[in-house]
Design an enzyme around this catalytic site. Structure first.
Site, short mmCIF file in Angstrom:
data_model
loop_
_atom_site.label_atom_id
_atom_site.label_comp_id
_atom_site.label_asym_id
_atom_site.label_seq_id
_atom_site.Cartn_x
_atom_site.Cartn_y
_atom_site.Cartn_z
N GLU A 90 -2.15 3.36 10.28
CA GLU A 90 -1.95 2.80 8.94
C GLU A 90 -3.18 2.04 8.44
O GLU A 90 -3.72 2.35 7.37
CB GLU A 90 -0.74 1.87 8.93
N ASP B 252 -6.12 3.26 5.44
CA ASP B 252 -6.50 2.45 4.28
C ASP B 252 -8.00 2.17 4.25
O ASP B 252 -8.67 2.31 3.23
CB ASP B 252 -5.73 1.13 4.28
N SER C 199 0.31 4.87 0.84
CA SER C 199 -0.66 4.13 1.64
C SER C 199 -2.05 4.74 1.52
O SER C 199 -3.04 4.09 1.86
CB SER C 199 -0.25 4.11 3.11
#
Length: 391
Positions: free
Chosen positions: A9, A13, A254
């Site tokens: 995650e 990003d 995301s």
């Protein structure tokens, strides 16, 4: 984060931000802890949003753009906690800081639909009423949805709403807040939401390219989200998996959120180089650009080519296509609670926001377009906070 096996995650990003705006100074902000799902939600059992934004408020030279790939359900956030954070969001916008939050990846059912009991999902209990994400639905932040490439109604390949039932791994979330009245708190989007919700027989109503869900499933007067979208599928991301390393396709809001945040950082870079103020709270400016009747203040900044209107797709299903609600919102002409205003037309938005018409006073004329990657100075600062954990 384990250096030998980094999580997906935060890595996603960071790579999206640095890949889109490699010359912009970027920071990773991380705050430990998360709500204990075995205990009732309360002001002392919440995600660490408040730690984050209190730290931001005390920062003398804060990053100007924040991309946050995390959300919660609005009804799981106690009123006092939410109100304090809304105050911090508003303070950040007043300081010239842009806050972008991912709209979510589970459509109108939210993670409740994806993670709930199968029997409850099958009889529709997890879809009544629709779930609303937060802080993405706060009127003091900019919410980013997701799109994908797909087959449009006419058979041509084009950009459609990210929807797991039609091939995307995730489904972009969106809808209308039950906590924030748009007339009072989001007047900049009132015309857009009312256009989407207008009965087909009403003057100026959009053509019958969408069917509204039953009225009892959502608030007709709430703040609508997302505000805009970007591509949310098949971003190849390098990260460790079980001690190895490779490039893996990832996606979701995301991914689309840091992509938009990177572009906003590039806009700020250009503005700061000309002595202009940073963009700050984005929503009034974005909606004015998409409104042919002018902004709520009466000034017209209409830019018909600033957004690519996405008119295909819905958000009825959860991520991974395992479960779907009977109803969802459908994409439509103009703003809709699936993809917002659409996806950014980078050249047009650069023309309008990097120092062109409607910009805050400054000494220089706008440049012809975004600078090539790698030729940015280090004055516009982007920050990223990813506090979600992907199993």
């Amino acid at each position: 984060q384990n250096p030998s096996d980094p999580g997906s995650e935060g890595t996603l990003d960071l790579q999206m931000l640095l890949g889109m705006a490699p010359g912009v100074h970027t920071e990773f902000w991380s705050f430990g802890g998360r709500r204990d799902q075995n205990l009732p939600a309360s002001s002392v059992n919440q995600e660490p949003f408040l730690d984050y934004f209190v730290a931001l408020a005390s920062h003398e030279d804060p990053p100007l753009v924040h991309s946050v790939s995390y959300d919660d359900l609005d009804l799981d956030v106690p009123a006092a906690y939410r109100e304090r954070l809304d105050l911090e969001f508003a303070k950040a916008g007043a300081r010239g800081i842009s806050l972008l939050f991912a709209a979510g990846d589970d459509g109108v059912g939210g993670e409740t639909l994806r993670n709930g009991e199968a029997a409850a999902a099958e009889n529709g209990r997890l879809c009544r009423p629709f779930r609303v994400g937060w802080p993405a639905s706060s009127p003091y932040v900019t919410s980013v949805g997701g799109t994908a490439f797909g087959v449009a109604a006419g058979g041509e390949i084009g950009e459609v709403a990210a929807h797991s039932a039609t091939g995307s791994m995730v489904t972009t979330s969106g809808g209308f807040s039950t906590l924030y009245e748009r007339e009072d708190l989001a007047p900049w989007q009132a015309r857009h939401c009312e256009h989407y919700l207008a009965p087909a027989s009403a003057p100026g109503a959009p053509p019958l390219d969408r069917v509204l869900p039953p009225q009892e499933l959502f608030s007709h007067s709430g703040r609508g989200y997302p505000d805009l979208s970007a591509m949310a599928t098949n971003y190849h991301t390098v990260y460790g998996v079980r001690g190895g390393q490779g490039s893996y396709p990832m996606g979701g809001t995301s991914a689309s959120t840091p992509v938009v945040a990177a572009f906003v950082s590039m806009l700020n870079e250009e503005r700061l180089a000309k002595g202009l103020a940073p963009l700050g709270f984005l929503n009034p400016q974005l909606y004015a650009l998409a409104d042919p009747s002018g902004s709520p203040s009466g000034t017209s900044s209409f830019c018909p080519d600033c957004f690519v209107d996405v008119t295909e797709g819905s958000n009825a299903c959860s991520a991974f296509g395992d479960r779907c609600c009977e109803w969802g919102f459908e994409a439509s002409r103009g703003w809709d609670p699936v993809t917002g205003l659409g996806t950014p037309n980078v050249q047009a938005l650069w023309r309008e926001l990097a120092g062109g018409p409607g910009a805050r006073p400054g000494p220089s004329a706008p440049s012809e377009g975004p600078p090539p990657a790698g030729q940015l100075a280090l004055r516009a600062v982007a920050a990223m906070a990813a506090i979600a954990v992907v199993a």
